[in-house]
Design a protein around this motif. Sequence first.
Motif, PDB file in Angstrom:
ATOM      1  N   TYR A  73     -11.567   2.201   2.218  1.00 35.67           N
ATOM      2  CA  TYR A  73     -10.479   2.477   1.288  1.00 35.67           C
ATOM      3  C   TYR A  73      -9.124   2.121   1.891  1.00 35.67           C
ATOM      4  N   SER A  76      -4.372   0.808  -1.909  1.00 40.24           N
ATOM      5  CA  SER A  76      -4.577   0.468  -3.332  1.00 40.24           C
ATOM      6  C   SER A  76      -5.451   1.531  -4.016  1.00 40.24           C
ATOM      7  N   HIS A  77      -6.355   2.183  -3.256  1.00 36.76           N
ATOM      8  CA  HIS A  77      -7.170   3.251  -3.847  1.00 36.76           C
ATOM      9  C   HIS A  77      -6.328   4.497  -4.115  1.00 36.76           C
ATOM     10  N   LEU A  79      -3.080   4.243  -4.857  1.00 35.53           N
ATOM     11  CA  LEU A  79      -2.258   3.848  -6.011  1.00 35.53           C
ATOM     12  C   LEU A  79      -3.031   4.001  -7.315  1.00 35.53           C
ATOM     13  N   SER A  80      -4.322   3.667  -7.281  1.00 34.40           N
ATOM     14  CA  SER A  80      -5.104   3.749  -8.519  1.00 34.40           C
ATOM     15  C   SER A  80      -5.578   5.172  -8.777  1.00 34.40           C
ATOM     16  N   GLY A  81      -5.280   6.092  -7.854  1.00 36.88           N
ATOM     17  CA  GLY A  81      -5.624   7.503  -8.062  1.00 36.88           C
ATOM     18  C   GLY A  81      -7.058   7.845  -7.683  1.00 36.88           C
ATOM     19  N   ARG A  82      -7.800   6.865  -7.114  1.00 32.20           N
ATOM     20  CA  ARG A  82      -9.197   7.148  -6.798  1.00 32.20           C
ATOM     21  C   ARG A  82      -9.368   7.938  -5.507  1.00 32.20           C
ATOM     22  N   GLY A 104      -1.132  -2.938   0.025  1.00 34.01           N
ATOM     23  CA  GLY A 104      -1.266  -2.455  -1.350  1.00 34.01           C
ATOM     24  C   GLY A 104       0.068  -1.954  -1.873  1.00 34.01           C
ATOM     25  N   ARG A 107       2.084  -3.593  -4.661  1.00 34.20           N
ATOM     26  CA  ARG A 107       1.838  -3.360  -6.089  1.00 34.20           C
ATOM     27  C   ARG A 107       2.771  -2.308  -6.670  1.00 34.20           C
ATOM     28  N   ASP A 110       4.586  -2.480  -9.913  1.00 33.95           N
ATOM     29  CA  ASP A 110       3.875  -2.396 -11.196  1.00 33.95           C
ATOM     30  C   ASP A 110       3.488  -0.979 -11.609  1.00 33.95           C
ATOM     31  N   ILE A 111       3.703   0.016 -10.751  1.00 32.31           N
ATOM     32  CA  ILE A 111       3.176   1.336 -11.105  1.00 32.31           C
ATOM     33  C   ILE A 111       4.207   2.189 -11.837  1.00 32.31           C
ATOM     34  N   GLU A 115       3.621   7.919 -10.777  1.00 35.41           N
ATOM     35  CA  GLU A 115       2.799   7.504  -9.635  1.00 35.41           C
ATOM     36  C   GLU A 115       3.691   7.191  -8.431  1.00 35.41           C
TER      37      GLU A 115
END
Length: 281
Positions: A73, A76-77, A79-82, A104, A107, A110-111, A115
């Motif tokens: 991980y 980016s994980h 950022l995507s909330g995972r 990451g 990005r 774009d959020i 976030e």
Amino acid sequence: MENPALNLHAVADDGRPMATVLAIASGKGGVGKTNIAANLAVCLAAANQRVLLLDADLSLGNLDLLMNLHSKYNISHVLSGRKSMEEIIQTGPQGVRVVCGASGLERLADISEGEHCRLIQHLGRLQRETDTILIDTAAGISRSVIGFCLAADGVLVVTTPEATAMADSYGMIKVLARKGYAGPINLVVNMACSLAEGKQTYQRMADVAQRFLQTTVYYAGTLLKDERLCAAVRSRTPVVLAYPKSQISESLAAVATRLGGTRRPVGPDDSFFRRVIRWLN
Ligand SMILES: Nc1ncnc2c1ncn2[C@@H]1O[C@H](COP(=O)(O)OP(=O)(O)OP(=O)(O)O)[C@@H](O)[C@H]1O
Ligand SMILES: [Mg+2]
């Protein structure tokens, strides 16, 4: 010129000291940034500092290999909330904490606002829980590499005595100077055949930077070309742990001592990650 290690502690809004951030950059690839980042991290941790290593080289990053970590991980994980920030941090040798895939962060543009705030809070907490953050950047002078450097309290530029590496490192220093970078720019010469060659390489770069950019470049040290470093990489162990008594390990410890106290005066908005985002947006 030696870096006059300023000892001004960055202080967070809540009054607690915040980590000093050092970005390691080069221009040309393959000059030793990742090895230097990993070994400096181990040296600083051995001197009782709480150290965080950020792998900001998502495409070619091999910090996890060098620290014998297996990262699934990255940021980016988060950022995507995972995943949470805590879930992606791994602990390497000497208790050094490692965050893989910090590029990451690119990005971020774009959020969503929500976030964005959450991430800044997570990252700000990391900076308060740490004494030194080392950023292993990608080769080249991309926008994100420059963003990490401009946001850092100090930059360690890595070159070798090769003309192409020197030209690319000079390119990096030139971009920082043109952008008005206020922190200290340090130079380490890696893969030198002798100490004299290292010092000569430094002096040439420092002279040119002073003359054409009116920028001071500080001497961080010389690391000799050493087969033991390659052997250490093969065994997935930083050379300072694999061969602690070797000359290269002693030189790396000296670089860590020189850079350990690097600070820059603190502004009102002092979160490193807030600064990165400002530079990337
Ligand atoms: N002082 C040294 N003596 C001998 N070999 C070295 C030395 N420093 C680095 N190397 C070798 O050079 C190679 C590149 O090192 P490293 O991955 O640290 O460079 P890098 O600048 O991070 O590369 P990249 O730009 O691809 O991220 C490695 O294989 C490493 O073993
Ligand atoms: Mg690297």
